[in-house]
Design a protein around this motif. Structure first.
Motif, mmCIF file in Angstrom:
data_model
loop_
_atom_site.group_PDB
_atom_site.id
_atom_site.type_symbol
_atom_site.label_atom_id
_atom_site.label_comp_id
_atom_site.label_asym_id
_atom_site.label_seq_id
_atom_site.Cartn_x
_atom_site.Cartn_y
_atom_site.Cartn_z
ATOM 1 N N VAL A 1 0.874 -1.307 0.222
ATOM 2 C CA VAL A 1 0.019 0.087 0.145
ATOM 3 C C VAL A 1 0.801 1.173 -0.165
ATOM 4 C CG1 VAL A 1 -0.179 -0.019 2.572
ATOM 5 C CG2 VAL A 1 -1.942 0.851 1.106
ATOM 6 N N GLN A 2 0.402 2.458 -0.683
ATOM 7 C CA GLN A 2 1.135 3.605 -0.487
ATOM 8 C C GLN A 2 1.102 4.184 0.881
ATOM 9 O OE1 GLN A 2 -0.282 5.969 -3.781
ATOM 10 N NE2 GLN A 2 1.385 5.101 -5.007
ATOM 11 N N ALA A 3 1.882 5.079 1.160
ATOM 12 C CA ALA A 3 1.852 5.771 2.422
ATOM 13 C C ALA A 3 0.544 6.516 2.442
ATOM 14 C CB ALA A 3 3.100 6.766 2.521
ATOM 15 N N GLY A 4 -0.062 6.536 3.693
ATOM 16 C CA GLY A 4 -1.158 7.318 3.729
ATOM 17 C C GLY A 4 -2.320 6.453 3.539
ATOM 18 N N GLY A 5 -2.226 4.963 2.869
ATOM 19 C CA GLY A 5 -3.185 4.257 2.716
ATOM 20 C C GLY A 5 -3.678 3.284 4.048
ATOM 21 N N SER A 6 -4.655 2.437 3.947
ATOM 22 C CA SER A 6 -5.123 1.639 4.774
ATOM 23 C C SER A 6 -4.999 0.078 4.487
ATOM 24 C CB SER A 6 -6.425 1.937 5.072
ATOM 25 O OG SER A 6 -6.750 3.575 5.590
ATOM 26 N N LEU A 7 -4.844 -0.662 5.394
ATOM 27 C CA LEU A 7 -4.879 -1.753 5.373
ATOM 28 C C LEU A 7 -5.796 -2.641 6.524
ATOM 29 C CD1 LEU A 7 -1.396 -3.178 4.085
ATOM 30 C CD2 LEU A 7 -3.822 -3.270 2.853
#
Length: 117
Positions: A12-18
């Motif tokens: 995931v890119q920085a700032g994203g969620s998982l």
């Protein structure tokens, strides 16, 4: 045989969620303190989040305000919602179940989380 199986890791890119999930077989997770730990290359395994049987939670300082641990007793799962991910969150994440009365504990096999900048 007791098994903890993690899922939901990925890139995931920085700032994203998982959202990570931990499912168990052969044990009832509601009777266990559940934790998420992580280990980055060359570093020691560290606590990310804990949820007690009472529902009380505790978080590592680096994830407070960004991660949330929760239980779903009906599904016998524990979830870690990770928001505003940072590159330093990159690690293998492990689910842990600890049973205080017997001092037994179990680990999952881990799931990789990679956060790109």
């Amino acid at each position: 045989q007791v098994q903890l199986v993690e899922s939901g890791g990925g890139l995931v890119q920085a700032g994203g969620s998982l959202r990570l999930s931990c499912a168990a077989s052969e044990i009832i997770l509601s009777g266990y303190t559940m934790g998420w730990y992580r280990q980055a290359p060359g570093k020691q395994r560290e606590l990310v989040a804990l949820i007690l049987t009472s529902g009380l939670t505790n978080y590592g300082d680096s994830v407070k305000g960004r991660f949330t641990i929760s239980r779903d007793n009906a599904k016998n799962t524990v979830t870690l919602q990770m928001n505003n991910l940072k590159p330093e969150d990159t690690a293998v994440y492990y689910c842990n179940a600890y049973h205080y009365p017997t001092e037994r504990y179990y680990w999952g096999q881990g799931t990789q989380v990679t956060v790109s900048s």
